[in-house]
Design an enzyme around this catalytic site. Structure first.
Site: not given
Length: 159
Positions: A38-39, A42, A44, A46, A48, A131
């Site tokens: 999941h990280d 979105v 890359g 990183d 986030s 997805p």
């Protein structure tokens, strides 16, 4: 500048902490791998997804299935105890995902190190890039192909 190479215990600490989490609950391996997926989908790989607050990926409904924040938090705390302020959360997450796979008899791979943590997070990108459960097979294949994984890798990541 301090580098991860100056702290050889960092990688073994990630591995040990990940193994402890997986031995506590085998499902934690899947949670860490899915979290990393999941990280990476979105902005890359990183970290986030770890950032909270209004408008963040963490708050996006698209990430409702991303669990394992507590496992990653425990691994990060263990790493910080041996080498504070050296290893990015992005590297910890990437290495922990690999180590979680190995812990349950899955494959291993080389993890390139040196990722930087993102200073921001984007809920809109999470909504468009990840997805969705209502996608048909063709849409899923296209969604994954846009990010790099092939159909076989898509099946592995989808469970």
């Amino acid at each position: 500048m301090r580098t991860l190479r100056a702290y050889p215990n960092a990688l073994s600490t990630i591995q040990t902490s990940t193994n402890v989490a997986v031995s506590r609950n085998g499902r934690n391996a899947a949670l860490v791998i899915r979290f990393h997926f999941h990280d990476c989908f979105v902005q890359g790989c990183d970290a986030s997804l770890l950032l909270g607050g209004a408008g963040s990926e963490k708050e996006s409904p698209a990430n409702d299935g991303a669990l394992g924040y507590d496992v990653i938090g425990d691994v990060k705390a263990a790493v910080e105890s041996v080498c504070p302020g050296v290893v990015s959360c992005a590297d910890i997450l990437a290495v922990a995902a690999r180590d979680a796979s190995v812990a349950v008899g899955g494959p291993s791979w080389t993890v390139s190190l040196g990722r930087r943590d993102s200073p921001d997070s984007n809920t809109a990108e999470a909504a468009t890039d990840l997805p969705r459960g209502d996608m048909n097979l063709g849409e899923l294949i296209s969604n994954f192909a846009n990010k790099g994984p092939n159909t076989t890798e898509m099946v592995v990541l989808s469970g």
